[in-house]
Design a protein around this motif. Structure first.
Motif, PDB file in Angstrom:
ATOM      1  N   VAL A  35      45.739  35.387  29.542  1.00 36.21           N
ATOM      2  CA  VAL A  35      45.784  34.708  30.839  1.00 36.21           C
ATOM      3  C   VAL A  35      47.214  34.359  31.207  1.00 36.21           C
ATOM      4  N   LYS A  36      47.553  34.535  32.479  1.00 35.59           N
ATOM      5  CA  LYS A  36      48.854  34.150  33.016  1.00 35.59           C
ATOM      6  C   LYS A  36      48.602  33.287  34.253  1.00 35.59           C
ATOM      7  N   THR A  37      49.331  32.183  34.374  1.00 37.89           N
ATOM      8  CA  THR A  37      49.174  31.276  35.509  1.00 37.89           C
ATOM      9  C   THR A  37      50.536  30.945  36.103  1.00 37.89           C
ATOM     10  N   GLY A  38      50.506  30.505  37.370  1.00 32.45           N
ATOM     11  CA  GLY A  38      51.696  29.986  38.021  1.00 32.45           C
ATOM     12  C   GLY A  38      52.715  31.018  38.450  1.00 32.45           C
ATOM     13  N   HIS A  39      52.320  32.281  38.583  1.00 26.44           N
ATOM     14  CA  HIS A  39      53.279  33.363  38.850  1.00 26.44           C
ATOM     15  C   HIS A  39      53.039  34.081  40.170  1.00 26.44           C
ATOM     16  N   LEU A  40      52.029  33.652  40.933  1.00 30.33           N
ATOM     17  CA  LEU A  40      51.692  34.367  42.158  1.00 30.33           C
ATOM     18  C   LEU A  40      52.067  33.568  43.409  1.00 30.33           C
ATOM     19  N   GLU A  97      46.239  32.841  39.133  1.00 24.60           N
ATOM     20  CA  GLU A  97      45.840  33.102  37.748  1.00 24.60           C
ATOM     21  C   GLU A  97      45.502  34.577  37.599  1.00 24.60           C
ATOM     22  N   GLU A  98      45.859  35.125  36.441  1.00 25.99           N
ATOM     23  CA  GLU A  98      45.556  36.520  36.130  1.00 25.99           C
ATOM     24  C   GLU A  98      44.948  36.564  34.732  1.00 25.99           C
ATOM     25  N   ILE A  99      43.865  37.325  34.573  1.00 21.75           N
ATOM     26  CA  ILE A  99      43.139  37.388  33.299  1.00 21.75           C
ATOM     27  C   ILE A  99      42.871  38.836  32.943  1.00 21.75           C
ATOM     28  N   PHE A 100      43.019  39.162  31.660  1.00 20.44           N
ATOM     29  CA  PHE A 100      42.526  40.422  31.118  1.00 20.44           C
ATOM     30  C   PHE A 100      41.599  40.075  29.965  1.00 20.44           C
ATOM     31  N   VAL A 101      40.352  40.538  30.031  1.00 12.88           N
ATOM     32  CA  VAL A 101      39.352  40.205  29.007  1.00 12.88           C
ATOM     33  C   VAL A 101      39.522  41.154  27.827  1.00 12.88           C
ATOM     34  N   LEU A 102      39.895  40.586  26.668  1.00 12.01           N
ATOM     35  CA  LEU A 102      40.180  41.378  25.472  1.00 12.01           C
ATOM     36  C   LEU A 102      38.948  41.595  24.602  1.00 12.01           C
ATOM     37  N   GLU A 103      38.085  40.599  24.531  1.00  5.32           N
ATOM     38  CA  GLU A 103      36.847  40.700  23.756  1.00  5.32           C
ATOM     39  C   GLU A 103      35.780  39.845  24.431  1.00  5.32           C
ATOM     40  N   GLY A 104      34.510  40.232  24.258  1.00  5.19           N
ATOM     41  CA  GLY A 104      33.410  39.430  24.774  1.00  5.19           C
ATOM     42  C   GLY A 104      33.182  39.619  26.258  1.00  5.19           C
ATOM     43  N   GLU A 105      32.772  38.535  26.932  1.00  2.00           N
ATOM     44  CA  GLU A 105      32.490  38.574  28.370  1.00  2.00           C
ATOM     45  C   GLU A 105      32.827  37.219  28.985  1.00  2.00           C
ATOM     46  N   TYR A 146      32.380  39.361  33.683  1.00  2.00           N
ATOM     47  CA  TYR A 146      33.525  40.240  33.488  1.00  2.00           C
ATOM     48  C   TYR A 146      33.588  40.668  32.022  1.00  2.00           C
ATOM     49  N   PRO A 147      33.109  41.865  31.698  1.00  2.00           N
ATOM     50  CA  PRO A 147      33.087  42.322  30.305  1.00  2.00           C
ATOM     51  C   PRO A 147      34.471  42.709  29.807  1.00  2.00           C
ATOM     52  N   LYS A 148      34.540  43.035  28.531  1.00  2.00           N
ATOM     53  CA  LYS A 148      35.779  43.492  27.907  1.00  2.00           C
ATOM     54  C   LYS A 148      36.424  44.582  28.754  1.00  2.00           C
ATOM     55  N   GLY A 149      37.730  44.464  28.969  1.00  2.00           N
ATOM     56  CA  GLY A 149      38.453  45.427  29.789  1.00  2.00           C
ATOM     57  C   GLY A 149      38.562  45.041  31.243  1.00  2.00           C
ATOM     58  N   SER A 150      37.976  43.907  31.648  1.00  2.00           N
ATOM     59  CA  SER A 150      38.064  43.485  33.042  1.00  2.00           C
ATOM     60  C   SER A 150      39.403  42.821  33.328  1.00  2.00           C
ATOM     61  N   TRP A 151      39.933  43.080  34.507  1.00  2.00           N
ATOM     62  CA  TRP A 151      41.166  42.458  35.002  1.00  2.00           C
ATOM     63  C   TRP A 151      40.839  41.667  36.253  1.00  2.00           C
ATOM     64  N   LEU A 152      41.250  40.401  36.264  1.00  2.00           N
ATOM     65  CA  LEU A 152      41.015  39.515  37.392  1.00  2.00           C
ATOM     66  C   LEU A 152      42.353  38.961  37.872  1.00  2.00           C
ATOM     67  N   ARG A 153      42.557  38.938  39.177  1.00  2.00           N
ATOM     68  CA  ARG A 153      43.722  38.292  39.767  1.00  2.00           C
ATOM     69  C   ARG A 153      43.240  37.353  40.868  1.00  2.00           C
ATOM     70  N   SER A 154      43.440  36.047  40.649  1.00  2.00           N
ATOM     71  CA  SER A 154      42.986  35.021  41.588  1.00  2.00           C
ATOM     72  C   SER A 154      44.194  34.393  42.256  1.00  2.00           C
ATOM     73  N   PRO A 155      44.208  34.306  43.595  1.00  2.00           N
ATOM     74  CA  PRO A 155      45.412  33.872  44.309  1.00  2.00           C
ATOM     75  C   PRO A 155      45.679  32.374  44.206  1.00  2.00           C
ATOM     76  N   HIS A 156      46.847  31.984  44.685  1.00  2.00           N
ATOM     77  CA  HIS A 156      47.234  30.584  44.749  1.00  2.00           C
ATOM     78  C   HIS A 156      46.148  29.757  45.445  1.00  2.00           C
ATOM     79  N   ALA A 157      45.827  28.610  44.847  1.00  2.00           N
ATOM     80  CA  ALA A 157      44.873  27.634  45.385  1.00  2.00           C
ATOM     81  C   ALA A 157      43.422  28.099  45.297  1.00  2.00           C
ATOM     82  N   SER A 158      43.149  29.210  44.611  1.00  2.00           N
ATOM     83  CA  SER A 158      41.750  29.599  44.371  1.00  2.00           C
ATOM     84  C   SER A 158      41.140  28.665  43.321  1.00  2.00           C
ATOM     85  N   ARG A 159      39.833  28.685  43.217  1.00  2.00           N
ATOM     86  CA  ARG A 159      39.140  27.730  42.352  1.00  2.00           C
ATOM     87  C   ARG A 159      37.924  28.403  41.725  1.00  2.00           C
TER      88      ARG A 159
END
Length: 214
Positions: free
Chosen positions: A209-214, A167-175, A183-196
């Motif tokens: 958010v993008k999923t299923g691509h890593l 899963e990959e996330i970019f926070v556009l507004e809020g936290e 993770y405040p606005k502007g944060s980028w998160l990349r979580s690997p396969h099978a993470s929870r």
């Protein structure tokens, strides 16, 4: 070169990063992941200063863009904040910005066989109901890969879940928040396969958010 071990969890607060130069005057970058200096898999935040332009170039394995601020342009049109773009493998363009803009950009990451062109103004699209109080706007789907905007109302708690395919996330507004951090606005998160994780928010929050691509 930068954050290329896709088995590792990565968190970057882009608001704390310095802008770096690029090969075009007036175009600055904040690298998040990068395979090589000027080629290969790249994810970054990019700023076009007012009146700046990037040389015409081709995308051998595609380009994905979300316009964060301002108006981004190329020879095919103008794309205001909230625009989601996909330029497929082999496409080329000559981008510029008259008033300046800030972009979230992913290069050379299309799945084999994905040739879809997308130019979507998310400000003009309808939201669909999601789990609990969430609202979801689908952006793109190909194979196991899904991209969407997700709006979280204040106080929303999502169920614990596992990221098959990552899963990959970019926070556009809020936290955005989970048991690992905030993770405040502007944060980028990349979580690997099978993470929870077990995410929640305390204020209205919008994420890409993008999923299923890593």
């Amino acid at each position: 070169m930068i954050n290329m071990d896709l088995s590792q969890r990565v968190v970057v607060n882009t608001a704390e990063q310095a802008w770096l130069g690029s090969r075009a005057d007036g175009v600055l970058r904040k690298p998040l992941e990068r395979e090589a200096a000027e080629s290969g898999r790249t994810t970054s935040v990019v700023q076009f200063m007012p009146g700046s332009a990037f040389p015409p170039h081709r995308h051998p394995q595609g380009e994905e863009i979300f316009v964060l601020e301002g108006v981004f342009s190329d020879e095919r049109g103008d794309y205001p904040a909230g625009s989601y773009l996909r330029n497929p493998p082999g496409s080329q363009h000559a981008p510029f910005s008259k008033e300046g803009c800030v972009l979230f950009v992913k290069l050379e990451q299309f799945q084999p066989g994905d040739s879809q062109t997308v130019a979507m103004n998310t400000q003009a699209q309808a939201w669909q109901p999601g789990h609990g109080g969430l609202k979801v706007m689908g952006l793109h789907q190909f194979g196991t890969e899904h991209s969407a905007l997700v709006w979280w109302p204040a106080g929303e708690v999502f169920q614990p879940h596992t990221h098959y395919g990552g899963e990959e996330i970019f926070v556009l507004e809020g936290e955005f928040i989970d048991e690992h951090g905030r993770y405040p606005k502007g944060s980028w998160l990349r979580s690997p396969h099978a993470s929870r994780h077990h995410p929640f928010v305390e204020q209205d929050t919008l994420i890409w958010v993008k999923t299923g691509h890593l």
